[in-house]
Design an enzyme around this catalytic site. Structure first.
Site, PDB file in Angstrom:
ATOM      1  N   ASP A  75     -36.400 -63.224 -24.802  1.00  0.00           N
ATOM      2  CA  ASP A  75     -37.210 -63.324 -26.017  1.00  0.00           C
ATOM      3  C   ASP A  75     -37.148 -62.042 -26.842  1.00  0.00           C
ATOM      4  OD1 ASP A  75     -38.712 -62.110 -23.874  1.00  0.00           O
ATOM      5  OD2 ASP A  75     -40.529 -62.284 -25.086  1.00  0.00           O
ATOM      6  N   GLU A 133     -41.409 -61.824 -22.405  1.00  0.00           N
ATOM      7  CA  GLU A 133     -41.658 -60.435 -22.009  1.00  0.00           C
ATOM      8  C   GLU A 133     -42.449 -59.694 -23.071  1.00  0.00           C
ATOM      9  OE1 GLU A 133     -41.233 -56.154 -21.567  1.00  0.00           O
ATOM     10  OE2 GLU A 133     -40.463 -57.323 -23.250  1.00  0.00           O
ATOM     11  N   GLU A 162     -33.165 -53.298 -20.024  1.00  0.00           N
ATOM     12  CA  GLU A 162     -33.921 -52.909 -21.222  1.00  0.00           C
ATOM     13  C   GLU A 162     -33.237 -51.696 -21.857  1.00  0.00           C
ATOM     14  OE1 GLU A 162     -36.501 -54.113 -22.761  1.00  0.00           O
ATOM     15  OE2 GLU A 162     -37.823 -55.157 -21.356  1.00  0.00           O
TER      16      GLU A 162
HETATM   17 ZN   LIG Z   1     -37.511 -55.434 -24.045  1.00  0.00          ZN
END
Ligand SMILES: [Zn+2]
Length: 368
Positions: A75, A133, A162
């Site tokens: 997302d 998230e 990330e």
């Molecule tokens: Zn992220």
């Protein structure tokens, strides 16, 4: 089914990043993208694939001595006129380019290489693509997988892709919030001696915070800097009233050598005098951090493959969900964390291939 074109996992990582960015997947609306990811992974033929809501799980089962879990959320935050993606100079612009579809694209490239029949990775691989998230923690898809299919998260090392600007960021800090309320007695301010001013009651705790010396802790060669700060203050009744209520909201960012209980105990100790003077201390929330775990061979080998020393992760990330199961977890992704959630979000194109290459080297290698 949607009529979106299928994802081509043989395309280069830049093309694949663009393909992911061009399918909008704001939190809660991940389904079309999750469908594409699931179909692409199933088509490879060498992976066990499972779908849980809009999380897509895939793994090899080759009986290797170690297993590496790669995790990425599908997302994004809401689009800000920045989809579809566009290339300008040496940058790829668009919502999710940095946070974290470039990381997802790296994962898909690895799946395309190691998730086919006959592939010979040195380690077994688990891929976790998950939803939600960027919203409230209760919706987090990785948390749901941890509750419903925790076996899918087990491994010798978890790598969360990330954005870290291509550096290995180990573990993460914990975060705790507490409310410290000073007691008082309401009175007319013209007869203030009849009251007790709760706002003045915060003077001691504020002085304590201003003088607080935060720790720096070195763990596995990474330096974690703590911080204990007031992040909010409230109080007051009216312009002619001695207030009977005032409160500080305090945030403690703590190194991962403290667990949640130890962090609470520390905050209690810091405000022991204030509580003895009548203040009330309540804990609002508390999320433990994650130890870097770099002493684990599987983690050390990955740092060696990247070729630069790991540094501490500041801020709380989903690596803590792996650490809760005792799995060493690190952050490593091609995106730039400073650009996450901005209108100008982009990724430096020359960061993409090295991230893929470092992971390919690590996953192909024979080191433990
Ligand atoms: Zn992220």
């Amino acid at each position: 089914m949607s009529d979106l074109p299928p994802l081509d996992l043989s395309a280069d990582v830049l093309t694949l990043t663009r393909a992911l960015v061009d399918v909008p997947s704001v939190s809660g609306d991940e389904k079309p993208l999750a469908d594409l990811v699931e179909a692409a992974l199933r088509a490879l033929g060498g992976l066990e694939v499972e779908r849980i809501g809009d999380a897509v799980l895939a793994r090899t089962n080759l009986g290797r001595p170690t297993r590496v879990v790669l995790a990425g959320h599908l997302d994004t935050v809401p689009i800000a006129d920045n989809v579809p993606s566009r290339i300008e100079g040496d940058r790829l612009y668009g919502c999710g380019t940095s946070d974290m579809k470039s990381g997802d694209a790296v994962m898909l490239r690895l799946a395309g290489r190691f998730g086919v029949p006959g592939a010979e990775p040195a380690r077994d691989l688990t891929f976790v693509f998950y939803d939600n998230e960027e919203v409230e923690a209760v919706k987090n898809g990785l948390g749901r997988v941890a509750r419903e299919r925790r076996g899918w998260l087990y491994g010798d090392l978890a790598i969360v892709l990330e954005p870290t600007d291509g550096e290995v960021e180990a573990g993460c800090q914990g975060t705790l919030r507490a409310r410290l309320s000073a007691a008082g007695h309401r009175a007319h301010s013209a007869r203030s001696w009849l009251g007790q001013n709760a706002i003045h009651g915060l003077a001691g705790p504020l002085a304590t915070l201003a003088a607080y010396r935060a720790r720096e802790v070195e763990i596995d060669g990474c330096t974690y800097r703590e911080g204990l700060n007031a992040v909010g203050i409230s109080g007051g009744v009216a312009g002619n009233v001695i207030p009977d209520e005032a409160a500080l909201l305090v945030n403690f960012r703590y190194a991962p050598d403290r667990d949640e209980d130890a962090a609470e105990a520390h905050v209690r100790e810091v405000f022991a005098q204030a509580v003895a003077d009548g203040a009330t201390l309540e804990f609002v929330d508390n999320a433990g951090g994650a130890l870097p775990g770099l002493a684990e061979p599987a983690a050390a080998a990955f740092v060696a493959a990247v070729g630069r020393p790991a540094r501490a992760k500041f801020g709380w990330t989903d690596v803590a969900r792996f650490a809760a199961f005792g799995i060493p977890a690190i952050n490593y992704g091609p995106g730039d964390p400073r650009l996450a959630h901005t209108r100008e979000e982009h990724v430096a194109i020359d960061r993409l291939q090295p991230a893929e290459d470092a992971l390919v080297a690590y996953l192909s290698g024979s080191s433990a």
